[in-house]
Design an enzyme around this catalytic site. Structure first.
Site, PDB file in Angstrom:
ATOM      1  N   GLU A   1     -15.368  42.325   0.425  1.00 16.72           N
ATOM      2  CA  GLU A   1     -14.913  43.187  -0.677  1.00 16.72           C
ATOM      3  C   GLU A   1     -15.908  44.323  -0.761  1.00 16.72           C
ATOM      4  O   GLU A   1     -17.055  44.109  -1.169  1.00 16.72           O
ATOM      5  CB  GLU A   1     -14.928  42.405  -1.997  1.00 16.72           C
ATOM      6  CG  GLU A   1     -13.917  41.296  -2.093  1.00 16.72           C
ATOM      7  CD  GLU A   1     -12.501  41.818  -2.051  1.00 16.72           C
ATOM      8  OE1 GLU A   1     -12.269  42.975  -2.422  1.00 16.72           O
ATOM      9  OE2 GLU A   1     -11.631  41.050  -1.627  1.00 16.72           O
TER      10      GLU A   1
ATOM     11  N   CYS B   1     -16.480  48.635  -8.629  1.00 18.72           N
ATOM     12  CA  CYS B   1     -15.796  48.912  -7.360  1.00 18.72           C
ATOM     13  C   CYS B   1     -14.411  49.488  -7.597  1.00 18.72           C
ATOM     14  O   CYS B   1     -13.862  50.186  -6.748  1.00 18.72           O
ATOM     15  CB  CYS B   1     -15.693  47.634  -6.543  1.00 18.72           C
ATOM     16  SG  CYS B   1     -14.879  46.311  -7.445  1.00 18.72           S
TER      17      CYS B   1
HETATM   18  P1  NAP Z   1     -25.189  45.879  -1.570  1.00 20.97           P
HETATM   19  O1  NAP Z   1     -26.467  46.609  -1.578  1.00 20.97           O
HETATM   20  O2  NAP Z   1     -24.315  46.019  -0.389  1.00 20.97           O
HETATM   21  O3  NAP Z   1     -25.565  44.345  -1.821  1.00 20.97           O
HETATM   22  C1  NAP Z   1     -24.569  43.379  -1.992  1.00 20.97           C
HETATM   23  C2  NAP Z   1     -25.167  41.997  -1.774  1.00 20.97           C
HETATM   24  O4  NAP Z   1     -25.511  41.845  -0.398  1.00 20.97           O
HETATM   25  C3  NAP Z   1     -26.448  41.745  -2.548  1.00 20.97           C
HETATM   26  O5  NAP Z   1     -26.459  40.403  -2.962  1.00 20.97           O
HETATM   27  C4  NAP Z   1     -27.524  41.999  -1.509  1.00 20.97           C
HETATM   28  O6  NAP Z   1     -28.739  41.332  -1.791  1.00 20.97           O
HETATM   29  C5  NAP Z   1     -26.872  41.426  -0.280  1.00 20.97           C
HETATM   30  N1  NAP Z   1     -27.376  41.943   1.003  1.00 20.97           N
HETATM   31  C6  NAP Z   1     -28.196  42.978   1.216  1.00 20.97           C
HETATM   32  N2  NAP Z   1     -28.397  43.136   2.548  1.00 20.97           N
HETATM   33  C7  NAP Z   1     -27.692  42.151   3.170  1.00 20.97           C
HETATM   34  C8  NAP Z   1     -27.491  41.792   4.534  1.00 20.97           C
HETATM   35  N3  NAP Z   1     -28.056  42.467   5.532  1.00 20.97           N
HETATM   36  N4  NAP Z   1     -26.709  40.736   4.794  1.00 20.97           N
HETATM   37  C9  NAP Z   1     -26.113  40.033   3.793  1.00 20.97           C
HETATM   38  N5  NAP Z   1     -26.254  40.360   2.493  1.00 20.97           N
HETATM   39  C10 NAP Z   1     -27.028  41.408   2.176  1.00 20.97           C
HETATM   40  O7  NAP Z   1     -24.281  46.270  -2.822  1.00 20.97           O
HETATM   41  P2  NAP Z   1     -24.732  46.409  -4.340  1.00 20.97           P
HETATM   42  O8  NAP Z   1     -25.592  47.616  -4.451  1.00 20.97           O
HETATM   43  O9  NAP Z   1     -25.232  45.110  -4.889  1.00 20.97           O
HETATM   44  O10 NAP Z   1     -23.313  46.676  -5.042  1.00 20.97           O
HETATM   45  C11 NAP Z   1     -22.701  47.915  -5.106  1.00 20.97           C
HETATM   46  C12 NAP Z   1     -21.621  48.052  -4.067  1.00 20.97           C
HETATM   47  O11 NAP Z   1     -20.744  46.934  -4.120  1.00 20.97           O
HETATM   48  C13 NAP Z   1     -20.744  49.260  -4.305  1.00 20.97           C
HETATM   49  O12 NAP Z   1     -20.539  49.927  -3.092  1.00 20.97           O
HETATM   50  C14 NAP Z   1     -19.443  48.670  -4.841  1.00 20.97           C
HETATM   51  O13 NAP Z   1     -18.300  49.461  -4.615  1.00 20.97           O
HETATM   52  C15 NAP Z   1     -19.384  47.380  -4.150  1.00 20.97           C
HETATM   53  N6  NAP Z   1     -18.592  46.401  -4.918  1.00 20.97           N
HETATM   54  C16 NAP Z   1     -17.382  45.994  -4.426  1.00 20.97           C
HETATM   55  C17 NAP Z   1     -16.619  45.090  -5.155  1.00 20.97           C
HETATM   56  C18 NAP Z   1     -15.272  44.611  -4.665  1.00 20.97           C
HETATM   57  O14 NAP Z   1     -14.783  43.628  -5.212  1.00 20.97           O
HETATM   58  N7  NAP Z   1     -14.678  45.223  -3.680  1.00 20.97           N
HETATM   59  C19 NAP Z   1     -17.097  44.584  -6.368  1.00 20.97           C
HETATM   60  C20 NAP Z   1     -18.318  45.021  -6.825  1.00 20.97           C
HETATM   61  C21 NAP Z   1     -19.060  45.935  -6.093  1.00 20.97           C
HETATM   62  P3  NAP Z   1     -29.947  42.098  -2.544  1.00 20.97           P
HETATM   63  O15 NAP Z   1     -29.452  42.418  -3.897  1.00 20.97           O
HETATM   64  O16 NAP Z   1     -31.049  41.128  -2.531  1.00 20.97           O
HETATM   65  O17 NAP Z   1     -30.218  43.333  -1.730  1.00 20.97           O
END
Ligand code: NAP
Length: 520
Positions: free
Chosen positions: A257, A296
């Site tokens: 997602e 999102c």
């Molecule tokens: P993110 O930086 O991509 O992080 C998401 C999750 O992945 C966090 O738990 C992060 O841990 C972890 N992570 C980081 N690097 C990773 C890796 N190499 N492998 C596996 N996991 C890893 O996103 P965010 O800043 O938390 O959230 C914002 C983004 O999420 C936005 O782009 C938004 O559009 C999207 N989003 C999408 C949805 C949907 O349902 N489609 C819902 C909500 C948000 P850490 O926090 O420890 O870095």
């Protein structure tokens, strides 16, 4: 300093000494920390597979549903405490926090009811038994059974309660144990929720594990082919998850997602007055500013018939001027800060990038002070509305998600084909909304947008008083989208179970197949 613990192998563990600070984004004060290292992921997964999996698989859907019902009640009972934590650790206003926390308890309750409806079965019978041979004796049918591994859930920072609950509800109902990992920056809400569930033994041992902090990518390396990963986060992290060597080698099932350039389209019939137009303005301002645009499903692109552009511009700007920004704990504040210094930097960069192509209609920083905030403190940004004269030439607007209270207005010629063509430049979205009372316009938009979206929201005068807005993800409807949105699908009532189940065809003689499937 409170160190958020992880719950692995049936115990709370602190992780090693290296730590990542958790901050209050309003004051920048450090309010906790997550261990950066020291959790044995392989042992955690094995415990879930060996201990939680068999117990869950042995339970009927109805019994699993009763676990979810209890989880829903506990989440609701904890509401006030979680709201307070979300204000402090997430920069949420109380309304933002309720959206997350009530969404969590509602989704758990909805899946509890689905479990009750599925009854005493432990697996799903998928479709009819079909005759396969010359005589009716040789037949085949399909069942779907839970995978025997663990469901790893990696969540984004913006929905720490709902993110844990919506994924766990579906996996647990399907019969898979869950290892959940919230984003580090807002881990306090998820940690408190899991702590409460564990303390009253709401789930069987091994059914729910919790990882706080550490390198999330390392959690992917001990996965086997019976495990699954449901990931929510940015598009780039989603790519990294999909491309992880072990994930590819083991063919680990992945649901991504990711982000999305969600669009709102105003139909020409809506004019510049009336219930549908008002709904468009109200929803759009709300979707831009709820959770400071860190959703999102937030509206990022707004398409308006050229003849209505000036009026829409004025009304959206007026709506945004009424948004009060400041300390989210205050009741007179309607929008809090972004979650972290990194998010603030990224949103500022994103606005600058868009401004190379777009003009600024409204910049909230020019109107009003931050309420209740110490000068120079906090990760605040005011709402920004931009305008691009020609949607087709504004490539960056269709490609770059600015994860904050920012959207771009663009004109179209009033033809649904042109509006849909512009929306599709977003290359796949979670949701787009269409505001119209004209059924032909709505129909044309639905079929032009459907292949490119997980959800299409139709805002009209008839639903203006009850529709929750396009940004609300409902458990009975699917959530996800193709392309930019990650290509995943979650929820959708019982449809969501499929991700955690293996569909298998069974062929043989009719009485035997019927007996095994429990049908006749
Ligand atoms: P993110 O930086 O991509 O992080 C998401 C999750 O992945 C966090 O738990 C992060 O841990 C972890 N992570 C980081 N690097 C990773 C890796 N190499 N492998 C596996 N996991 C890893 O996103 P965010 O800043 O938390 O959230 C914002 C983004 O999420 C936005 O782009 C938004 O559009 C999207 N989003 C999408 C949805 C949907 O349902 N489609 C819902 C909500 C948000 P850490 O926090 O420890 O870095």
């Amino acid at each position: 300093m409170e160190r958020v613990k992880s719950y692995v192998c049936g115990e709370w563990v602190r992780g090693s000494e290296a730590a990542e600070p958790l901050r209050n984004p309003t004051t920048e004060e450090v309010i906790g920390e997550c261990a950066a290292e020291g959790i044995d992921y392989a042992a955690c997964l094995e415990y879930a597979r060996r201990k939680g999996g068999p117990v869950l698989r042995g339970m009927s859907f109805a019994a699993r549903g009763r676990i979810l019902e209890r989880m829903s009640k506990i989440t609701h009972e904890l509401r006030d405490e979680l709201i307070e934590l979300a204000v402090r650790n997430g920069g949420n206003t109380r309304a933002d926090a309720k959206f997350d926390i009530d969404g969590a308890s509602h989704t758990l309750a909805t899946y509890a009811r689905i479990g009750e409806g599925l009854g005493d079965r432990t697996f799903v019978v998928d479709g009819e038994i079909e005759q396969l041979g010359r005589s009716p004796r040789f037949v085949g049918g399909h069942i779907a059974v839970p995978l025997t591994g663990a469901a790893v859930h990696i969540n984004a920072f913006n929905f720490p309660a709902w993110g844990v609950a919506e994924k766990a509800a579906v996996a647990l109902l399907a019969g898979m144990p869950v290892v959940t990992r919230p984003a580090t920056s807002t881990a306090l809400v998820a940690a408190r929720l899991v702590e409460a569930l564990v303390s009253v033994e709401a789930l069987p041992a091994g059914a729910l594990s919790f990882i706080a902090g550490g390198r999330a990518a390392s959690l992917l390396d001990p996965l086997s082919s019976q495990d699954v990963v449901a990931f929510t986060g940015s598009r780039t992290t989603g790519e990294a998850v999909r491309g992880r060597t072990n994930v590819l080698r083991e063919s680990v099932r992945i649901n991504v997602e990711a982000d999305s350039l969600n669009a709102a389209v105003l139909g020409p019939d809506a004019g510049a007055a009336g219930a549908t137009y008002d709904l468009f303005v109200r929803d759009t301002v709300h979707e831009m500013t709820q959770k400071a645009g860190q959703k999102c499903t937030a509206t990022r692109r707004i398409f308006v018939p050229a003849a209505l552009l000036e009026r829409a511009q004025e009304d959206l700007a007026a709506g945004l001027r009424a948004v009060t920004v400041g300390d989210p704990a205050r009741r007179d504040v309607s929008m809090g800060p972004l979650v972290s210094a990194e998010q603030l930097a990224s949103v500022r960069e994103g606005i600058e990038l868009l401004q190379r192509t777009c003009a600024t209609v409204h910049d909230g920083s020019e109107h009003g002070e931050l309420l209740g905030v110490e000068a120079g403190k906090g990760y605040f940004i005011a709402p920004v509305l931009l305008i691009a004269a020609a949607a087709r030439e504004a490539n960056i607007v269709h490609e770059h998600e600015v994860f904050g209270p920012v959207a771009t207005l663009m004109p179209y010629n009033g033809d649904p084909a042109e509006a849909a063509c512009y929306v599709r430049l977003g290359n796949g979205g979670l949701v787009s909304s269409v505001y119209t009372d004209d059924r032909e316009f709505a129909r044309a938009m639905v079929f032009a947008l459907a292949p490119h979206h997980g959800r299409v929201y139709l805002g009209s005068a008839r639903v203006a008083e009850q529709a929750p807005g396009p940004g609300t993800v409902l458990p009975l409807l699917v959530h996800g989208g193709p392309g930019h949105a990650g290509g995943g699908e979650e929820l959708g009532g019982p449809r969501g179970l499929a991700f955690y189940l293996q569909r298998v065809a069974i062929e043989g003689d009719r009485p035997m197949v019927e007996k095994i499937l429990g049908v006749s």
